[in-house]
Design a protein around this motif. Structure first.
Motif, PDB file in Angstrom:
ATOM      1  N   ILE B 104      13.860 -23.769  13.212  1.00 48.28           N
ATOM      2  CA  ILE B 104      12.980 -23.061  12.291  1.00 48.28           C
ATOM      3  C   ILE B 104      11.509 -23.409  12.520  1.00 48.28           C
ATOM      4  O   ILE B 104      10.625 -22.568  12.383  1.00 48.28           O
ATOM      5  CB  ILE B 104      13.414 -23.331  10.834  1.00 48.28           C
ATOM      6  N   ILE B 108       8.716 -20.653  13.234  1.00 54.78           N
ATOM      7  CA  ILE B 108       7.628 -20.391  12.291  1.00 54.78           C
ATOM      8  C   ILE B 108       6.290 -20.421  13.017  1.00 54.78           C
ATOM      9  O   ILE B 108       5.410 -19.587  12.789  1.00 54.78           O
ATOM     10  CB  ILE B 108       7.645 -21.426  11.136  1.00 54.78           C
ATOM     11  N   LEU B 112       3.887 -17.180  12.981  1.00 55.41           N
ATOM     12  CA  LEU B 112       2.525 -17.193  12.430  1.00 55.41           C
ATOM     13  C   LEU B 112       1.506 -16.848  13.517  1.00 55.41           C
ATOM     14  O   LEU B 112       0.542 -16.119  13.282  1.00 55.41           O
ATOM     15  CB  LEU B 112       2.208 -18.556  11.812  1.00 55.41           C
ATOM     16  N   LEU B 130      -3.467 -22.706  11.230  1.00 54.68           N
ATOM     17  CA  LEU B 130      -2.393 -22.381  10.280  1.00 54.68           C
ATOM     18  C   LEU B 130      -1.017 -22.443  10.934  1.00 54.68           C
ATOM     19  O   LEU B 130      -0.057 -22.917  10.329  1.00 54.68           O
ATOM     20  CB  LEU B 130      -2.613 -20.986   9.701  1.00 54.68           C
ATOM     21  N   LEU B 138       5.687 -28.274   6.332  1.00 50.93           N
ATOM     22  CA  LEU B 138       7.051 -27.988   5.882  1.00 50.93           C
ATOM     23  C   LEU B 138       8.006 -29.096   6.313  1.00 50.93           C
ATOM     24  O   LEU B 138       8.898 -29.488   5.555  1.00 50.93           O
ATOM     25  CB  LEU B 138       7.528 -26.647   6.456  1.00 50.93           C
ATOM     26  N   PHE B 141       7.464 -32.002   4.028  1.00 54.71           N
ATOM     27  CA  PHE B 141       7.867 -31.670   2.661  1.00 54.71           C
ATOM     28  C   PHE B 141       9.392 -31.635   2.543  1.00 54.71           C
ATOM     29  O   PHE B 141       9.968 -32.267   1.664  1.00 54.71           O
ATOM     30  CB  PHE B 141       7.276 -30.316   2.253  1.00 54.71           C
ATOM     31  N   PHE B 142      10.043 -30.918   3.451  1.00 55.18           N
ATOM     32  CA  PHE B 142      11.490 -30.755   3.319  1.00 55.18           C
ATOM     33  C   PHE B 142      12.267 -31.967   3.814  1.00 55.18           C
ATOM     34  O   PHE B 142      13.163 -32.460   3.155  1.00 55.18           O
ATOM     35  CB  PHE B 142      11.965 -29.490   4.033  1.00 55.18           C
ATOM     36  N   MET B 145      10.345 -35.569   2.091  1.00 46.91           N
ATOM     37  CA  MET B 145      10.349 -35.672   0.635  1.00 46.91           C
ATOM     38  C   MET B 145      11.667 -35.223   0.017  1.00 46.91           C
ATOM     39  O   MET B 145      12.246 -35.905  -0.810  1.00 46.91           O
ATOM     40  CB  MET B 145       9.213 -34.834   0.053  1.00 46.91           C
ATOM     41  N   LEU B 146      12.121 -34.020   0.404  1.00 46.66           N
ATOM     42  CA  LEU B 146      13.308 -33.465  -0.249  1.00 46.66           C
ATOM     43  C   LEU B 146      14.612 -33.896   0.417  1.00 46.66           C
ATOM     44  O   LEU B 146      15.679 -33.675  -0.120  1.00 46.66           O
ATOM     45  CB  LEU B 146      13.242 -31.932  -0.242  1.00 46.66           C
ATOM     46  N   ILE B 148      15.982 -32.495   2.835  1.00 46.06           N
ATOM     47  CA  ILE B 148      16.752 -31.299   3.187  1.00 46.06           C
ATOM     48  C   ILE B 148      16.470 -31.029   4.661  1.00 46.06           C
ATOM     49  O   ILE B 148      15.312 -30.872   5.056  1.00 46.06           O
ATOM     50  CB  ILE B 148      16.322 -30.078   2.347  1.00 46.06           C
ATOM     51  N   LEU B 149      17.545 -31.020   5.472  1.00 44.85           N
ATOM     52  CA  LEU B 149      17.332 -30.796   6.901  1.00 44.85           C
ATOM     53  C   LEU B 149      17.304 -29.302   7.168  1.00 44.85           C
ATOM     54  O   LEU B 149      18.242 -28.590   6.813  1.00 44.85           O
ATOM     55  CB  LEU B 149      18.455 -31.452   7.700  1.00 44.85           C
ATOM     56  N   LEU B 150      16.243 -28.836   7.782  1.00 45.51           N
ATOM     57  CA  LEU B 150      16.182 -27.422   8.138  1.00 45.51           C
ATOM     58  C   LEU B 150      16.743 -27.268   9.553  1.00 45.51           C
ATOM     59  O   LEU B 150      16.740 -28.220  10.341  1.00 45.51           O
ATOM     60  CB  LEU B 150      14.736 -26.922   8.056  1.00 45.51           C
ATOM     61  N   PRO B 151      17.253 -26.079   9.889  1.00 50.90           N
ATOM     62  CA  PRO B 151      17.907 -25.905  11.198  1.00 50.90           C
ATOM     63  C   PRO B 151      16.933 -26.093  12.358  1.00 50.90           C
ATOM     64  O   PRO B 151      15.801 -25.628  12.305  1.00 50.90           O
ATOM     65  CB  PRO B 151      18.423 -24.461  11.142  1.00 50.90           C
TER      66      PRO B 151
END
Lengths: 508, 167
Positions: B104, B108, B112, B130, B138, B141-142, B145-146, B148-151
């Motif tokens: 991801i 991204i 962009l 940007l 991201l 953050f993910f 902090m969270l 959460i592993l993004l693909p």
């Protein structure tokens, strides 16, 4: 007295450092989201809901309620400065806000909007505090039959009061309910509607998938299409003296502001009605009641204050049925309600009994959020205006990225993100053809609750369908629902008859 | 295509979808189970039937020219809108497709880069800043902090050093 104690507890919860920070952050983000043309509270809440899993439910709802609130304030900024409503709830603000800005009185309009929003928010949150506990007490008597009847009432208001094409509205509701039925059948445990045997459908279609699709992807496509023209930003000067003048001028609008607060609150309670009709109605009432209705539309401060007061009051009003009955009063509260289910809470009257900290923390935070938003709003206006000048081609791709990662985070399945894009495009096309999309979001949130209530009632009564009309409460609610659908239909048919007879040369 | 044709086409397509949904929900019992109430498939089956009925009414109203859309001979989507929609939806599909392959974050970045530079015609400085800053933000953050592993697709090994920093 009991309410006062609980409210004080709520203030204590809302004022804990973490919640206070979340509230302020929510207000600021909400103001920005609301101020962006094309984005409103519902978009902000839908896109941001996935990130709230980081904090406990109370913090999460405080943050999202602040976003909701902030967006209601923010909508006025673009209505006044750009002449484009930031969201449909701020359409009526353009009528007088824009002329005032063009006369070089943008600051007056902004003050009128801020003060109106503040009073509307405060009056409605007081009404909320007074009405919510008794309503929740009453609702504790509800069984699944009454719950089912209430859901029907919520759908009926969309059909009867939504003002959209009726077959298209019913279609939208049915689509939402069918999508909610995908996954495992809760009662028999059997897999249901697993399309093409894709494993991603086994966990069902989360309401967020549809909400982000519609209010994220679909909305941006819509805005890309409509915002092709040039945008002109009005300049506003801020001098202390002028602000004082504005307050003096606003004295004449006190009656309007108070009456719009009550109007907004009660219209907001009705599912499907919500903040947009409330603001338009308040504008109409203010104009009718005014001594010089001719100045409306040419830059009357009451014309700015009335809709802004009403839309804030309505946003609090729409939380009343969400918290007490588990029925959302607007698409934004539908998403909040879905969020509550994800956070492991069961929305409905039992919340007051089982989760007093959550409910009263939220109520306490509404008082605070109101106060902070008005301050942040006035302090940050120059900054908002410079952000509003950002071309949409910067904003759009960033929002797309947020939708994609936000849609992935809750289930961590790319299958859902594909669905978001598909729903976004399909519902954008449907919206272009005048299919209302909000009922679908409401329906996908209420779908599992509605089906469960229906089947529980029937299982308990050995399949006897008359149980819904034998119980006086559910019968009354169902009659109301039927009336809501039937009356507008009769009215429409009558108008049509009148038109035909006039066309035929007959007197109506 | 005119708005009038679009309304008919949409109603027909949605009608077909409703039939498909009815057929699909009929995999479970759609009738009444004595003393138990409706079977597991009944709820979606009858709702899909309602969808179908709404589509048929819409088609009938289209034929009677009862809806504003059915009287409109305006083009459903003008050329500019078509262009921006094709580009936007196309790039979103590419973003998702690439996510399966290169993950991801890199998708991204490319999305962009393309959108800001070639659709928005912004400067390279703004585009570059940007496009790089968003995935970096991201990521922290993910993932940090969270948790959460993004693909990440095939780009996963590139992240090993970063994992060592954040975990």
């Amino acid at each position: 007295m009991e309410i006062l104690d609980a409210l004080l507890q709520g203030f204590a919860t809302a004022l804990s450092p973490q919640n206070l920070m979340l509230m302020m952050l929510g207000c600021i983000i909400g103001l920005f989201v609301g101020a962006m043309p094309g984005l409103g509270s519902v978009n902000g809440v839908a896109i941001l809901l996935p990130v709230t899993f980081l904090v406990p439910p109370t913090g999460a709802i405080i943050f999202l309620a602040a976003v909701y609130y902030g967006a209601m304030y923010g909508g006025a900024i673009s209505s006044i400065m750009l002449g484009i409503p930031g969201a449909s709830t701020a359409v009526a603000t353009v009528f007088d806000g824009r002329p005032l800005a063009l006369q070089g009185k943008a600051d007056w309009a902004l003050v009128a909007a801020a003060v109106g929003s503040f009073v509307g928010g405060t009056v409605s949150v007081i009404l909320f505090t007074l009405f919510a506990p008794p309503l929740a007490d009453f609702a504790l008597k509800f069984g699944p039959q009454e719950e089912f009847a209430l859901m029907m009432l919520a759908f009926a208001t969309f059909i009867g009061l939504g003002g959209d094409d009726i077959p298209k509205t019913i279609f939208s509701i049915a689509v939402g309910l069918v999508l909610a039925a995908v996954g495992l059948d809760e009662i028999s445990g059997q897999p249901r509607m697993i399309f093409f045997d894709l494993p991603g459908f086994y966990h069902g279609i989360n309401f967020l998938v549809l909400a982000i699709g519609i209010y994220g992807i679909g909305e941006i496509l819509w805005t890309l299409e409509t915002s092709q023209g040039d945008v002109k930003v009005s300049q506003a000067s801020f001098a202390a003296k002028r602000i004082v003048d504005a307050f003096k001028k606003l004295k004449a609008s006190i009656v309007t502001i108070i009456s719009s607060s009550f109007l907004g609150y009660f219209v907001g309670i009705l599912p499907a009605a919500g903040a947009t009709p409330a603001s338009l109605m308040a504008y109409g009432v203010a104009k009718t009641m005014s001594k010089d209705p001719n100045t409306f539309g040419k830059g009357n401060m009451s014309g700015v204050a009335a809709p802004e007061t009403a839309n804030n009051a309505a946003s609090t009003g729409s939380m009343l049925p969400m918290i007490t009955l588990g029925i959302p009063g607007s698409p934004t509260t539908a998403i909040l309600l879905g969020g509550m289910i994800i956070w492991g809470l069961r929305p409905g009257p039992l919340l007051f009994v089982n989760q007093p900290e959550f409910v009263w923390g939220l109520i306490g935070s509404l008082y605070m959020a109101n106060f902070f938003t008005v301050i942040i709003n006035i302090a940050f206006i120059p900054l908002f205006v410079s952000v509003l000048k950002l071309p949409f081609t910067i904003l759009a791709p960033i929002i797309f990225v947020l939708c994609i990662v936000g849609g992935y985070a809750p289930t961590q399945d790319l299958h859902d993100v594909w669905l978001i894009v598909i729903f976004g495009v399909v519902f954008y096309l449907l919206r272009k053809l005048n299919y209302p999309v909000a009922p679908a979001v409401l329906a996908i949130v209420l779908g599992p609750l509605t089906e469960r209530a229906l089947r529980q009632s029937l299982v308990a009564e050995q399949g006897d369908i008359t149980t819904f009309i034998e119980r006086p409460l559910s019968a009354t609610i169902l009659v109301l629902a039927v009336l809501l659908i039937v009356l507008p239909a009769i009215k429409m048919a009558r108008q049509k008859n009148n038109r035909t007879s006039v066309a035929d040369g007959k007197q109506p | 295509m005119t708005t009038r044709s679009a309304e008919l086409l949409m109603a027909v397509l949605m009608g077909l979808l409703s039939v498909f949904l009815m057929w699909k929900s009929a995999e479970l019992e759609i009738g009444w189970i004595p003393d138990r109430g409706p079977g597991g498939g009944a709820w979606p089956f009858w709702l899909s039937a309602v969808m179908l009925a709404c589509c048929i009414i819409t088609i009938f109203r289209w034929w009677r020219k009862a809806t504003p859309e059915s009287r409109s001979s305006v083009e459903f989507m003008d050329k500019n809108t078509r262009r921006i929609n094709y580009i936007t939806v196309g790039s979103l599909v590419a973003l998702l497709g690439l996510t399966h392959i290169i993950g991801i974050y890199f998708s991204i970045f490319l999305f962009l880069l393309f959108y800001l530079r070639f659709v928005g015609r912004h400067s390279w400085l703004l585009t570059g800043t940007l496009s790089v800053a968003s995935p970096v933000f991201l990521f922290f953050f993910f993932e940090a902090m969270l948790k959460i592993l993004l693909p990440k697709g095939y780009s996963e090994p590139l992240f090993y050093p970063l994992y060592q920093i954040i975990y």
